[in-house]
Motif scaffolding. Structure first.
Motif, PDB file in Angstrom:
ATOM      1  N   SER A   1     -44.481  -8.955  91.496  1.00  9.27           N
ATOM      2  CA  SER A   1     -43.110  -8.873  90.971  1.00  9.27           C
ATOM      3  C   SER A   1     -42.871  -7.628  90.115  1.00  9.27           C
ATOM      4  O   SER A   1     -41.737  -7.243  89.891  1.00  9.27           O
TER       5      SER A   1
ATOM      6  N   LYS B   1     -63.005  -6.447  85.795  1.00 13.68           N
ATOM      7  CA  LYS B   1     -62.077  -6.755  86.906  1.00 13.68           C
ATOM      8  C   LYS B   1     -62.776  -6.479  88.238  1.00 13.68           C
ATOM      9  O   LYS B   1     -62.686  -7.253  89.193  1.00 13.68           O
TER      10      LYS B   1
ATOM     11  N   LEU C   1     -56.219 -14.089  93.161  1.00 14.61           N
ATOM     12  CA  LEU C   1     -57.184 -14.021  92.064  1.00 14.61           C
ATOM     13  C   LEU C   1     -56.405 -14.055  90.748  1.00 14.61           C
ATOM     14  O   LEU C   1     -55.612 -13.163  90.465  1.00 14.61           O
ATOM     15  N   HIS C   2     -56.593 -15.118  89.996  1.00 12.12           N
ATOM     16  CA  HIS C   2     -55.990 -15.270  88.684  1.00 12.12           C
ATOM     17  C   HIS C   2     -54.471 -15.175  88.694  1.00 12.12           C
ATOM     18  O   HIS C   2     -53.872 -14.465  87.878  1.00 12.12           O
TER      19      HIS C   2
ATOM     20  N   ALA D   1     -41.717  -8.633  94.999  1.00  9.67           N
ATOM     21  CA  ALA D   1     -40.946  -9.880  95.042  1.00  9.67           C
ATOM     22  C   ALA D   1     -41.445 -10.857  93.987  1.00  9.67           C
ATOM     23  O   ALA D   1     -42.620 -10.853  93.624  1.00  9.67           O
TER      24      ALA D   1
HETATM   25  C1  LIG Z   1     -53.298 -12.137  85.858  1.00 12.23           C
HETATM   26  S1  LIG Z   1     -52.503 -10.987  86.885  1.00 12.23           S
HETATM   27  C2  LIG Z   1     -53.585 -10.961  88.265  1.00 12.23           C
HETATM   28  C3  LIG Z   1     -53.441  -9.734  89.097  1.00 12.23           C
HETATM   29  C4  LIG Z   1     -54.460  -9.563  90.219  1.00 12.23           C
HETATM   30  N1  LIG Z   1     -54.466 -10.658  91.148  1.00 12.23           N
HETATM   31  C5  LIG Z   1     -55.833  -9.334  89.640  1.00 12.23           C
HETATM   32  O1  LIG Z   1     -56.652 -10.219  89.642  1.00 12.23           O
HETATM   33  O2  LIG Z   1     -56.046  -8.236  89.147  1.00 12.23           O
HETATM   34  C6  LIG Z   1     -51.097 -11.866  87.481  1.00 12.23           C
HETATM   35  C7  LIG Z   1     -50.110 -11.002  88.235  1.00 12.23           C
HETATM   36  O3  LIG Z   1     -49.018 -11.818  88.641  1.00 12.23           O
HETATM   37  C8  LIG Z   1     -47.842 -11.047  88.577  1.00 12.23           C
HETATM   38  N2  LIG Z   1     -46.695 -11.963  88.523  1.00 12.23           N
HETATM   39  C9  LIG Z   1     -46.262 -12.663  87.450  1.00 12.23           C
HETATM   40  N3  LIG Z   1     -45.202 -13.405  87.767  1.00 12.23           N
HETATM   41  C10 LIG Z   1     -44.956 -13.183  89.096  1.00 12.23           C
HETATM   42  C11 LIG Z   1     -43.989 -13.660  89.994  1.00 12.23           C
HETATM   43  N4  LIG Z   1     -43.067 -14.561  89.599  1.00 12.23           N
HETATM   44  N5  LIG Z   1     -44.020 -13.230  91.259  1.00 12.23           N
HETATM   45  C12 LIG Z   1     -44.957 -12.328  91.679  1.00 12.23           C
HETATM   46  N6  LIG Z   1     -45.904 -11.846  90.849  1.00 12.23           N
HETATM   47  C13 LIG Z   1     -45.910 -12.258  89.569  1.00 12.23           C
HETATM   48  C14 LIG Z   1     -48.028 -10.225  87.321  1.00 12.23           C
HETATM   49  O4  LIG Z   1     -47.174  -9.101  87.282  1.00 12.23           O
HETATM   50  C15 LIG Z   1     -49.506  -9.867  87.421  1.00 12.23           C
HETATM   51  O5  LIG Z   1     -49.694  -8.657  88.102  1.00 12.23           O
END
Ligand SMILES: C[S@@+](CC[C@H](N)C(=O)[O-])C[C@H]1O[C@@H](n2cnc3c(N)ncnc32)[C@H](O)[C@@H]1O
Length: 411
Positions: A166, A117, A210-211, A190
């Motif tokens: 979220s 990561k 990112l992702h 949110a």
């Molecule tokens: C694959 S992870 C990536 C996290 C971070 N950007 C990283 O690279 O470490 C996707 C993130 O999106 C969040 N997520 C999923 N659905 C969401 C939503 N509807 N609104 C906001 N965040 C959300 C998840 O909880 C998770 O932390």
């Protein structure tokens, strides 16, 4: 059939022409990527390419392992396999994005950030810093998790960051990490699909993701355009996590095409195992073999020769026996199991079928990266049609993450 000119890099050819050629190629070869050997055996294309099918069906497990990780190395195949492979390679090629390496070279991995990561975050940040016109900004980190990216950007650009996430627990943990590092990073708890984030966008500055999975990053791209955001950096993942069963293209260029992708087609993009540990691969294989064994048995017992899509199973079910796996799944899905079934035989049949499924799946595997490229181009073209200058390419090696493509857009 459009031919990809291997002497040209993606940078030096017209992006629209490239997208149009890739679309025609995908359209022409639809049966090769759209049919899943898991679901249909024999696969319909086998009768059109019997020599290819014959060689694939005779591969050993070791050969399949090797070719799955590097399908283009597969040189002893009858044509047109070689043609498909070289065209696929051409459509998979992306330039390395310019990155600001000195900015990240001295960084030390913070405690509690896993190694891979951290590599992703560093390389993503180096690309952002190389392309962002102003060093200082106010950043929005979209679907931030614990905000590892946001904290790194805050540190390197001496700027405040708002992390949108979220999951409340991740917001709390991320907030603690930021406080401990003394950084100006705030969390907004949110759901990006449900919440009006106009105020966050109106602050101005750049947005990074990112992702963020399928619908989440698509929402960001649409919202960023709507709010005329100046700078956007997105590395998409999980393209299949979309609202609805069918992909709705973002760009006008893609909307004009008759190319259609269902959710299950998009799943193909995530099928690479580059960074999976051997342990994970083994569990995945067992799950596939057991599902196939159960599937064969149910087809036989019911006389209904169709694949039944049974939902995900808890990992613990895969550590017991095949027989108990079948009983648990059948009970949950309200399926009737044949009485007195021969579990040992069904399991053997499942493992055997898996070899054939994986071997024939090598053809489908060739289309994984081209399909990902098509989806990335759709997003890039949408941004371009909306008045943005757009760059696309890799921000790190595939060993760091197979989802290593990134879009940088500015206006
Ligand atoms: C694959 S992870 C990536 C996290 C971070 N950007 C990283 O690279 O470490 C996707 C993130 O999106 C969040 N997520 C999923 N659905 C969401 C939503 N509807 N609104 C906001 N965040 C959300 C998840 O909880 C998770 O932390």
């Amino acid at each position: 059939m459009p031919q990809f000119d291997q002497t040209k890099t993606f940078d030096s050819i017209d992006r629209r022409e490239h997208f149009s050629n890739l679309s025609v190629w995908l359209q022409l070869l639809t049966p090769l990527w759209s049919q899943r050997p898991f679901v249909e055996l024999p696969v319909a294309w086998e009768k059109d390419y019997p020599a290819v099918a014959r060689v694939l069906r005779n591969l050993t497990q070791d050969q399949i392992d090797a070719y799955e990780s590097q399908p283009s190395d597969f040189t002893d195949m009858p044509e047109p396999f070689g043609q498909w492979a070289s065209q696929a390679l051409g459509y998979s090629s992306w330039p390395e994005l310019e990155t600001n390496r000195p900015a990240i070279d001295g960084l030390k991995r913070p405690r509690r950030v896993p190694g891979r990561k951290w590599e992703q975050v560093k390389h993503f940040t180096a690309a952002v810093i190389a392309h962002h016109p102003r060093k200082r900004s106010i950043w929005l980190d979209w679907c931030a998790g614990k905000g590892h990216l946001g904290r790194t950007l805050s540190e390197l650009t001496a700027s405040p960051v708002r992390c949108i996430e979220s999951d409340l627990r991740l917001c709390q943990q991320g907030g603690e990490l930021a406080d401990r590092a003394g950084l100006e990073v705030e969390f907004v708890n949110a759901d990006v699909l449900e919440t009006d984030l106009t105020d966050e966008f109106n602050v101005g500055g750049g947005v990074v993701a990112l992702h963020a999975c399928g619908q989440l990053h698509m929402q960001l791209i649409v919202q960023a355009v709507r709010h005329s955001i100046d700078f956007l950096a997105v590395a998409p993942c999980c393209y299949h996590r979309i609202a609805g069963q069918h992909y709705r293209p973002m760009s006008q260029a893609a909307q004009k095409l008759s190319l259609e992708f269902g959710k299950h087609h998009l799943r193909l993009v995530a099928f690479d195992e580059v960074v999976a540990t051997q342990g994970r691969k083994n569990i995945r294989r067992r799950e596939q073999a057991w599902r196939l064994g159960l599937d064969l048995m149910l087809r036989e017992a019911s006389g209904d020769d169709r694949y039944r899509s049974l939902g995900p199973v808890p990992r613990a079910w895969l550590t017991g026996s095949f027989e108990s796996f079948c009983h648990k799944l059948a009970e949950r899905e309200l399926l009737s199991m044949p009485t007195g079934f021969d579990a040992a035989k069904a399991e053997r049949d499942g493992w055997q079928r898996l070899v054939t499924v994986r071997a024939l799946g090598l053809v489908r595997g060739l289309f994984r990266r081209p399909l990902e490229s098509w989806l990335l181009l759709d997003r890039m073209l949408f941004l371009n049609e909306s008045g943005y200058r757009v760059a696309g390419g890799t921000f790190c090696a595939p060993e760091v993450t197979p989802r290593n493509l990134m879009i940088l857009a500015s206006r």
